[in-house]
Design an enzyme around this catalytic site. Structure first.
Site, PDB file in Angstrom:
ATOM      1  N   ASP A 267     -10.428  38.465  37.063  1.00 13.74           N
ATOM      2  CA  ASP A 267      -9.406  39.154  37.845  1.00 13.74           C
ATOM      3  C   ASP A 267     -10.041  39.986  38.946  1.00 13.74           C
ATOM      4  O   ASP A 267      -9.608  39.987  40.092  1.00 13.74           O
ATOM      5  CB  ASP A 267      -8.596  40.057  36.899  1.00 13.74           C
ATOM      6  CG  ASP A 267      -7.284  40.472  37.502  1.00 13.74           C
ATOM      7  OD1 ASP A 267      -6.789  41.538  37.124  1.00 13.74           O
ATOM      8  OD2 ASP A 267      -6.766  39.737  38.357  1.00 13.74           O
ATOM      9  N   ASP A 379      -0.772  40.718  33.851  1.00 15.64           N
ATOM     10  CA  ASP A 379      -1.287  41.991  33.343  1.00 15.64           C
ATOM     11  C   ASP A 379      -0.519  42.430  32.112  1.00 15.64           C
ATOM     12  O   ASP A 379      -1.114  42.848  31.110  1.00 15.64           O
ATOM     13  CB  ASP A 379      -1.180  43.064  34.437  1.00 15.64           C
ATOM     14  CG  ASP A 379      -1.960  42.688  35.670  1.00 15.64           C
ATOM     15  OD1 ASP A 379      -1.486  42.961  36.782  1.00 15.64           O
ATOM     16  OD2 ASP A 379      -3.044  42.110  35.504  1.00 15.64           O
TER      17      ASP A 379
END
Lengths: 461, 341
Positions: A267, A379
């Protein structure tokens, strides 16, 4: 087992925290009829961020974070920073609540429905088993599983970015709709089935079909088309929770932890590196002034605008208008409470004139654009996977779950702080997942024996 | 043991905390953030103390129960000291944040006072401490079983819940007193906080002799609560005023320049509101003047006007504001509870 490529891309593009785009916003003063008034009002509490001059530009504002820009007047920097912080606290809470809800749903399900802690095989993305004889072999298998999973995610992300770049919108939308269908219908059906089994609820198929059909259809409409914001948020939380439960069930123990660690590194790379796929996605979307796809991003608040009314006492103009830039989301405007907030400093005027003057006063004083912070659904999913794994872990200890929960919230808080400072899309996973992992392993191995011993003797510290 | 015990003990342990959170913290985002960060600091202190205890246990004699008991007491004592150290660290962090907030705000004032931060941080420590102490016990109480079947006390859950409530309230009070002591550099108060914390933890070592530990701890809770109340500026008078619901006497009058009033066709119209800087403050509480009373002259230049001279066209609205018309200017005279800072 359950295998579908659609479920992969659900979390590839969702691992970014969107923020402000300051470049496309025209200044506040442009909309202001009398520039001189800007200086006069510099002392007043200006809640305004800048307002785009037209709805098309405002779509880029939908991705704006808590940063605010205003033009004119001295003390602009302090005002801007104060407004950042003022909105920052509110936006942090606007993200705390859904993240907490998602984690709460996952933890409650894990603790009560035993289906999600049973080993029923593995996904095809993690083909190597962890029932090996030696620890070394197990570690190797989990690393291999992780590599396969991460490469699948990377490939999916790149495919998505390429499709987006070359404007194959229909394909992308079809893909997203297919994955939402899967989540909203199939996974919900399985989830409901297991909940009913756990609580021994007698249910017949017609009723179940009715429930699932309504739930799923409304969900599809809300997520992909228009719907009340809170309902859409609720649906996004629910599908994130369902996805997280699937991961908790089908990812083997050690692989799950290694995957969590690796995906936060991915990420970081994907969002911050100039050639990172997620960054390219965000930038392309911003260039084209389009919102990122629905069903991939959780938006914390509606975006609305208050029109600037004229200086004269003329209540003719409506105080607010429906924004229509989001072609996928029709947001109703409720400006009243915001208008009321802004009227603190307005003098008490003769009652006969209050209505009109208030409107003009509010219009002059308050050019407010409620911007939200957006958090990718990936997330949500990975936070919930971490906390769910902590809850489902061998010890089943609540201290560990609580510690991971607090760690993730603090990580989110820090990420939002960085967002307020840097004002661009940031990865939301690294800090939270790092804290979460550190606290999971340390709490499980160090704090748990200590607290258990203390609780056994009923000692308090 | 069942849902009844679980819910009863949960509400006993966390009822006051929940009420405090709901009414004082949940509404303000900044306080929620301070709460979560405070819990985090407590958690980190617990981590370090667990590490210390774990290392000591590994190095010590695992077979000897006495040694283990001693190590546990040492671990608890170290944990108390570390908690207070982290409370101090949190105080430092909040001071910095307070300065930052004040620097960034428009009028140079931070949106939250150090007293409020002290309270919220104390509550944060309390909630975290209580939660970590009792949540496993509560989750066990939901399941089947008989308490004390091997001769232990049957009141285990109940006393745990009461002790947790006391710990939560104690931490809240300690937070208030601690921050105040740090602000005013009263090191004796600081020492007293640490000593009372150690004393509380030590008293729990008397468990399961609940007739000794519980009353003493509750006495300590009440005493510390009173101490915190006095530290925060409370007094018997405040309590009496609160109980009798008497209206807060406004102690300040503020005068704001409201607008430039234009006279057009005999009908007054207001132009745009101007800056509402506070021009004057009264340090004295004047009684509300009866209408049409000209008592003192006033000036325009921002000096204190004991009683506003009101010309015709005074308006009094429900908020106890007065409008003061002086030629073409309109002043709003308000009663405020706070004076200039």
């Amino acid at each position: 087992m359950i295998s579908s490529d659609s479920e992969e891309e659900l979390y590839t593009e969702r691992t970014a925290l969107m923020s402000a785009n300051s470049s496309a916003m025209p200044s506040y003063q442009e909309r202001d009829g009398t520039p001189g008034s800007a200086n006069v009002q510099s002392n007043w509490r200006r809640l305004a961020a800048s307002q785009p001059a037209n709805p098309a530009e405002r779509s880029s504002g939908t991705e704006s974070g808590p940063a605010s820009r205003d033009a004119g007047g001295e003390g602009e920097e302090e005002e801007e920073e104060e407004l950042i912080l003022k909105y920052g606290a509110k936006h942090v809470i606007m993200l705390f609540v859904p993240v907490t809800l998602c984690m709460a749903v996952v933890v409650v399900t894990i603790k009560s429905v035993s289906f999600y802690t049973q080993k029923d095989g593995q996904l095809i993305y993690t083909p190597f088993t962890e029932d090996t004889d030696s620890v070394g072999q197990r570690i190797l298998n989990s690393i291999l599983n992780t590599l396969i999973m991460i490469s699948v995610i990377v490939v999916m992300t790149i495919i998505l970015v390429l499709l987006y770049k070359y404007r194959c919108y229909k394909f992308i939308h079809g893909w997203l709709i297919l994955s939402s269908l899967l989540l909203l219908f199939l996974f919900t059906y399985i989830y409901l089935g297991e909940v009913f089994k756990t609580y021994n609820v007698a249910m017949d198929y017609p009723t179940l079909i009715l429930i699932i059909w309504n739930f799923g259809a409304v969900g599809m409409v809300c997520i992909h088309w228009k719907g009340p914001l809170q309902l859409q948020q609720a649906y996004l939380i629910m599908i994130s929770a369902l996805m997280a439960l699937v991961f908790i069930k089908y990812l083997p123990e050690w692989s799950a932890w290694v995957i969590l660690g690796t995906i936060s590194i991915y990420d970081l790379i994907a969002v911050l590196c100039p050639k990172g796929p997620l960054r390219m996605l965000v930038e392309t979307a911003q260039e084209r002034n389009e919102p990122i796809f629905p069903a991939l991003i959780y938006s914390s608040t509606m975006v609305w605008l208050v029109t600037m009314t004229k200086r004269s006492v003329d209540p003719g103009e409506p105080l607010n208008y429906t924004c229509n830039a989001d072609n996928y989301r029709d947001l109703e405007i409720e400006a009243n409470h915001h208008v009321a907030e802004g009227l603190d400093n307005v003098a008490d005027l003769p009652p006969t004139q209050i209505q009109g003057v208030r409107q003009s006063a509010a219009g002059v004083e308050e050019l407010e654009e409620e911007k939200g912070v957006k958090l990718g659904l990936g997330d949500f999913i990975f936070y919930s996977v971490l906390v769910g794994k902590a809850a489902a872990g061998a010890s089943g200890d609540w201290n560990t779950t609580l510690a991971c929960f607090i760690a993730i919230l603090i990580g989110l808080c820090l990420t939002l702080l960085l967002l307020a400072v840097f004002k661009k899309a940031l990865p939301a996973l690294p800090i939270s997942i790092t804290f979460g992992l550190v606290f999971y392993f340390s709490t499980d191995n160090l704090v748990r024996p200590f607290m258990d011993t203390l609780a056994f003797h009923q000692f308090y510290i | 043991m069942s849902a009844a015990v679980f819910f009863g003990c949960t509400f006993i342990a966390f009822g006051p905390a929940f009420g405090l959170l709901l009414f004082t913290v949940a509404g303000d985002p900044l306080r929620v953030i301070i709460l979560v960060a405070g819990s985090f600091f407590w958690l980190v202190s617990l981590l370090f103390s667990s590490l210390l205890w774990f290392v000591a246990v590994q190095l010590g004699n695992k077979a000897n129960a006495g040694v283990q008991h001693g190590l546990l007491m040492m671990g608890a004592g170290a944990s108390v000291l570390l908690q207070e150290a982290f409370r101090f660290a949190y105080y430092k962090l909040l001071k910095k944040a307070d300065q930052g907030l004040a620097a960034m705000s428009e009028d140079g004032r931070s949106p939250i006072s150090i007293g409020q931060m002290a309270y919220v941080s104390g509550l944060a420590f309390g909630v975290a401490s209580g939660a970590f102490s009792v949540i496993n016990v509560l989750s066990d109480s939901l399941g089947p079983g008989v308490v004390g079947i091997h001769g232990d006390s049957p009141y285990f859950f109940l006393t745990s819940a009461f002790l947790t409530m006391a710990v939560v309230l104690l931490h809240t009070s300690w937070g208030v007193v601690f921050f105040d002591a740090c602000e005013k550099r009263r090191w004796l108060s600081l020492m007293m906080v640490i000593v009372t914390h150690l004393l509380t933890s030590g008293l729990t070592f008397l468990n399961p002799r609940y007739e000794w530990s519980l009353p003493l701890i509750y006495g300590l809770t009440i005493a510390t609560g009173g101490w915190a109340f006095l530290t925060a500026g409370g007094s018997v008078r405040n309590v009496w005023r609160c109980v009798t619901c008497s209206r807060l006497t406004p102690t300040f009058w503020s005068i704001q320049l409201c607008s430039h009033q234009l006279r057009i066709d005999g009908q007054s119209q207001h132009s745009q509101p101007l800056g509402s800087d506070l021009l004057a403050f009264s340090p004295l509480p004047p009684p509300p003047p009866p209408p049409h009373t000209h008592t003192h002259t006033h000036t325009h230049t921002g000096h204190w006007c004991p009683a506003p001279r009101r010309t015709r066209g005074e308006h009094k609205d429900s908020d106890c504001n007065y409008l003061l018309h002086v030629s073409d200017w309109v002043f709003v005279v308000k009663q405020t509870a706070e004076g200039p800072r």
